[in-house]
Design an enzyme around this catalytic site. Sequence first.
Site, PDB file in Angstrom:
ATOM      1  N   HIS A 128      62.523  10.709  15.915  1.00 57.05           N
ATOM      2  CA  HIS A 128      61.115  11.080  14.705  1.00 57.05           C
ATOM      3  C   HIS A 128      60.060  11.444  15.458  1.00 57.05           C
ATOM      4  O   HIS A 128      58.564  12.326  15.082  1.00 57.05           O
ATOM      5  CB  HIS A 128      60.591   9.515  14.903  1.00 57.05           C
ATOM      6  CG  HIS A 128      61.162   8.371  13.924  1.00 57.05           C
ATOM      7  ND1 HIS A 128      61.028   8.114  12.622  1.00 57.05           N
ATOM      8  CD2 HIS A 128      62.396   8.214  14.592  1.00 57.05           C
ATOM      9  CE1 HIS A 128      62.104   7.346  12.108  1.00 57.05           C
ATOM     10  NE2 HIS A 128      62.993   7.447  13.379  1.00 57.05           N
ATOM     11  N   ASP A 169      53.404  17.617  16.383  1.00 62.71           N
ATOM     12  CA  ASP A 169      54.056  16.106  15.455  1.00 62.71           C
ATOM     13  C   ASP A 169      55.137  16.654  14.945  1.00 62.71           C
ATOM     14  O   ASP A 169      55.320  17.532  14.632  1.00 62.71           O
ATOM     15  CB  ASP A 169      53.007  16.454  14.629  1.00 62.71           C
ATOM     16  CG  ASP A 169      52.689  14.818  14.821  1.00 62.71           C
ATOM     17  OD1 ASP A 169      53.655  13.943  14.229  1.00 62.71           O
ATOM     18  OD2 ASP A 169      51.177  14.481  13.852  1.00 62.71           O
TER      19      ASP A 169
END
Length: 448
Positions: free
Chosen positions: A153, A358
């Site tokens: 992730h 991110d």
Amino acid sequence: MARLICLSNRIPLGPNPSGGLVVALEDALTETGGLWIGSSGEPVEDPVEALRPVEGGPFARMIFDLSPQENEEYYAGCANSVLWPLFHGRTDLMDIRSEFLAAYKSVNRRIARMLVAILRPDDRIWVHDFHLIPLAHELRNLGVTNRIGFFLHTPFPTPLAMQALPNGEEICFWLAAYDLVGLQAERDTRNALAAMVELGGGTELAGGIARMGARQVRIATFPIAIDATEFQNLAEVEFDKLPPGIVKADRRLMIGVDRLDYSKGVPQRFRAFGEFLDRHEDWHRHVSLLQISPPTREGVQAYDDIRAELEHLAGSINGTHADISWNPIRYIHRAVPREMLAGLYRAADVALVTPLMDGMNLVAKEFVAAQNPEDPGVLILSQFAGAAEQMPEALIINPHDIEQMATTMLTALAMSQRERIERHSALMAGLVAHDVHWWSKGFLTALG
Ligand code: ADP
């Protein structure tokens, strides 16, 4: 149909588990009589070595416990203080200790033993995130030949950054134990393939396959997503329930929503807003920034530092610019219910999504989905969010360049309705075509 077993560090608990991953996997888990396994999140002394079922819910769940020492060394230590900073380009914040790395291996070995006790030969296994990278390797050691997929992730670091880890090559070796490794963005897939070759000594074959010894693993991009239509409907309903005073005719609203993490670039965002206010006195009292940042990982020094820095910056910018009827920055250090967040996104004219690094950034996608298509707000998005690869119609910025961010704030506030609609409709079409169901189906089809 083969059963699907998902594993993640934390498991969605409660009778009606919610969250993006649950939405993504609920169908597959329910259809296949599948199972989700994760840690209880509450450390206990001398945990039993067996999975325990969780009652109720739309699909089966089982949990295991960590001891306080495992929680400290594997979770707070290796996962949050070594791998998280490394994977987000902050090697300077890594706290490398041999006991952390040892606990990482031993916890994964223990989870593998507990899983094997309930595993059926045709189960498909989907492992989630950086806490559990060695799991497939440990399962293979126990003779497991099932299909095993892994999804990361977070971003995947460059081979050079990986060398900051004493066992960088071991990570590559662990990844090779999977059949499929999924990453958020093309940049991450390139990094992972390069690491397999440069650190792991493997070979890259056609089609994103890395060969390492006797094993072959496919490495590919599966950008995680949201249920855009559901979020759009939610925002429409919730917007009408917002307390009065949020939307003001003579005041525009910029919004930032991030867990309080050093990867999110919030200090840079505040500085850029301060720069914008220094430059544009005509915008004073006509724009404000609402920053919502719930605390995470309190007690870790880097997180205490970022909290202090933000409080200082917000205080200083407000001290310089506020007057009796206007506070430029409203900074909320608390979680806000998802429903209210959806309404607030819709109320905002501009979203500031400016992470330094991110994996994806779902706030960017939620903001776009929440907009009124006839009068949408503008998304300012960091080039370092995985989402930037899929969302070129946002205003893409470099979060290190404060002047550029300040200039882009003006561009966003001054953008014509026509341009806002054009950009938004292109972004929304992408979100609807590539939603969370597309993501999970794509990964599971590739896993086979
Ligand atoms: P990360 O997984 O690193 O936290 P993402 O942007 O991908 O970042 O996902 C964050 C999720 O958490 C989003 O679904 C967002 O709505 C939610 N979230 C972030 N900040 C808050 C907040 N202040 N209150 C409630 N939910 C939040």
